[in-house]
Scaffold this motif. Structure first.
Motif, PDB file in Angstrom:
ATOM      1  N   ALA A 187      43.133  49.862-117.607  1.00  0.00           N
ATOM      2  CA  ALA A 187      43.529  48.948-116.536  1.00  0.00           C
ATOM      3  C   ALA A 187      42.422  48.743-115.511  1.00  0.00           C
ATOM      4  N   ALA A 191      42.984  44.124-113.037  1.00  0.00           N
ATOM      5  CA  ALA A 191      43.974  43.593-112.091  1.00  0.00           C
ATOM      6  C   ALA A 191      43.332  42.532-111.206  1.00  0.00           C
ATOM      7  N   ASN A 459      49.108  44.293-113.566  1.00  0.00           N
ATOM      8  CA  ASN A 459      48.263  43.474-112.700  1.00  0.00           C
ATOM      9  C   ASN A 459      49.078  43.004-111.486  1.00  0.00           C
ATOM     10  N   ASN A 461      48.116  41.619-108.955  1.00  0.00           N
ATOM     11  CA  ASN A 461      47.526  40.412-108.330  1.00  0.00           C
ATOM     12  C   ASN A 461      47.859  39.132-109.076  1.00  0.00           C
TER      13      ASN A 461
END
Length: 466
Positions: A187, A191, A459, A461
């Protein structure tokens, strides 16, 4: 609709589901880990030209997984209005009923494999400058060109399904997709917010343009080469309505001399769909029987003695077929299965094993014809491009159509018939701002895929589609 409020609701829901699913499905840290097991995808592994070549092959595998096996053709055709779906697959029912969700399996798979391929390409692009073995110089440009091509193609195909089309806003500042041009590990770094459609298209064009400059034009259609980049640039510019550039790049492909080999229409209509290494194919996935790249496509369209295919021709497409002359060989590809089933089925893919053709010569002829009409090229020149397809199908050449509007109508008729059931219809209708796509306007959100759960959960965002 309040997008941010809905985003919050969706994310709380995903988190709740994720707590239950973590032990059996995936953790948030691995949701956006787009590496496959055994794939050489980090700097430590990419230490030689040979290792990079293995990784490039892996990037192609992701490209084939995204564009092969009937995806995204079947999804696009289910939305585009020319098919009628009678299957029971829940995911396809969501798509066909214009009720897509963040869990729709087909869309989730396309998103995941698409970004997996993008990440693989990014890993290689970042490693290449560090490779200095004896074969590096001879291979670096090709390997970089292939990775830029893969990244450009995948970003383009993803943005067309997950974002409103080019022209939705005057400056194309509406949300596109996350533009990932740096590698991610798990990850970490994944993001990021969605870039605008304008930014995505600019990056796609930059990647494809550089790829075209770096690649040779060897006569192969299973890997990336110069004419593939040119063909995709024609497709991108055509989607934008940039007729001059669309014309230029389509013309370049049509005239390409690949080490003495020119693209050419097959005399038989089905050769391109059933035979690998066709001279009509610009990019094609040809796989052995044990790894049938088009199995998903054939499974949706091919009727057998055991039953009808899930996809048949919609009433609207059947009405269109009724206007086609009976001596047009393309019309014979659509017929009833037997005397008991009233529906008409496509027999374009009436074969158990077939290559998947990503882009082929007729599309370039149709792009050059339509762009030429828009640019006021001579009528005879415009007719020559679509006449090549008419004559191949057994019709006489059209020598009488004149004027931009009449020429566009003739070209669009040829396009609908020639590229039917090949994933083209939805994108084309949205490009020309059609007022009725299965009862929806060209900019209806019901024709746009939802950002999938695997992205939302990893994510914070990401902005959701309504």
């Amino acid at each position: 609709m309040n997008i941010q409020r809905n985003k919050s609701i969706f994310q709380r829901f995903i988190i709740a589901v994720g707590i239950v699913a973590t032990s059996t499905l995936w953790s948030c840290s691995s949701v956006l880990d787009v590496r496959n097991e055994g794939q050489l995808s980090n700097d430590a592994a990419l230490v030689s030209t040979a290792a990079v070549e293995v990784a490039v092959n892996g990037a192609y595998e992701s490209l084939w997984s995204t564009l092969g096996a009937g995806n995204p053709w079947t999804t696009l055709d289910a939305l585009g209005g020319d098919v009628y779906y009678e299957g029971s697959d829940f995911g396809f029912l969501e798509i066909y009923n214009l009720n897509m969700s963040l869990f729709t399996p087909n869309n989730r798979g396309l998103w995941t494999t698409g970004y997996e391929g993008i990440n693989r390409a990014n890993n290689i692009l970042e490693a290449l400058p560090k490779i200095n073995d004896v074969t590096a110089a001879a291979n670096r440009n090709r390997q970089r060109g292939e990775c830029l091509l893969i990244r450009g193609i995948l970003h383009f195909e993803l943005v067309r399904l997950w974002a409103q089309p080019w022209g939705f806003t005057a400056d194309n500042s509406h949300p596109g997709i996350p533009l990932r041009i740096s590698s991610t590990q798990g990850a970490a770094g994944a993001a990021i917010p969605r870039s605008t459609v304008a930014q995505v298209y600019a990056q796609v064009i930059a990647d494809l343009t550089e790829a075209e400059s770096l690649l040779g034009d060897a006569p192969t259609n299973e890997r990336g080469y110069k004419s593939v980049a040119s063909a995709y640039l024609a497709r991108v510019y055509f989607q934008q309505g940039n007729h001059q550039q669309a014309y230029n790049f389509a013309d370049k492909v049509i005239k390409a001399n690949r080490s003495g080999v020119r693209f050419a229409l097959n005399s038989d209509l089905t050769t391109i769909l059933t035979t690998p290494n066709s001279p009509e194919a610009i990019m094609q996935i040809a796989q052995p029987e044990q790894y049938n790249s088009s199995a998903g496509l054939i499974g949706m369209y091919r009727s057998t003695r055991f039953g009808a295919a899930p996809f048949s021709c919609s009433d609207d497409f059947q009405a269109f077929l009724s206007t086609i002359p009976n001596n047009d060989a393309r019309k014979a590809l659509y017929r009833q299965r037997n005397g008991f089933d009233p529906r008409v089925y496509s027999y374009k893919f009436d074969i158990t094993v077939a290559p998947t053709t990503i882009i082929r010569l007729p599309e370039m002829l149709l792009i050059r014809a339509e762009a030429g009409a828009e640019l006021a090229r001579p009528d005879a020149e415009v007719r020559a491009d679509y006449n090549a397809l008419r004559v191949r199908a057994g019709l006489s050449a059209d020598n009488s159509t004149t004027g931009k509007d009449n020429l566009l109508a003739a070209i669009r008729r040829e396009r609908r018939l020639e590229l039917a059931f090949e994933g083209d219809r939805l994108h084309y209708l949205r490009r020309i701002r059609a007022t009725n796509i299965r009862g929806q306007a060209w900019n209806s959100w019901r024709l746009i895929a939802k950002i999938p759960d695997v992205e939302i959960s990893g994510n914070p965002n990401i902005e959701l589609n309504p």
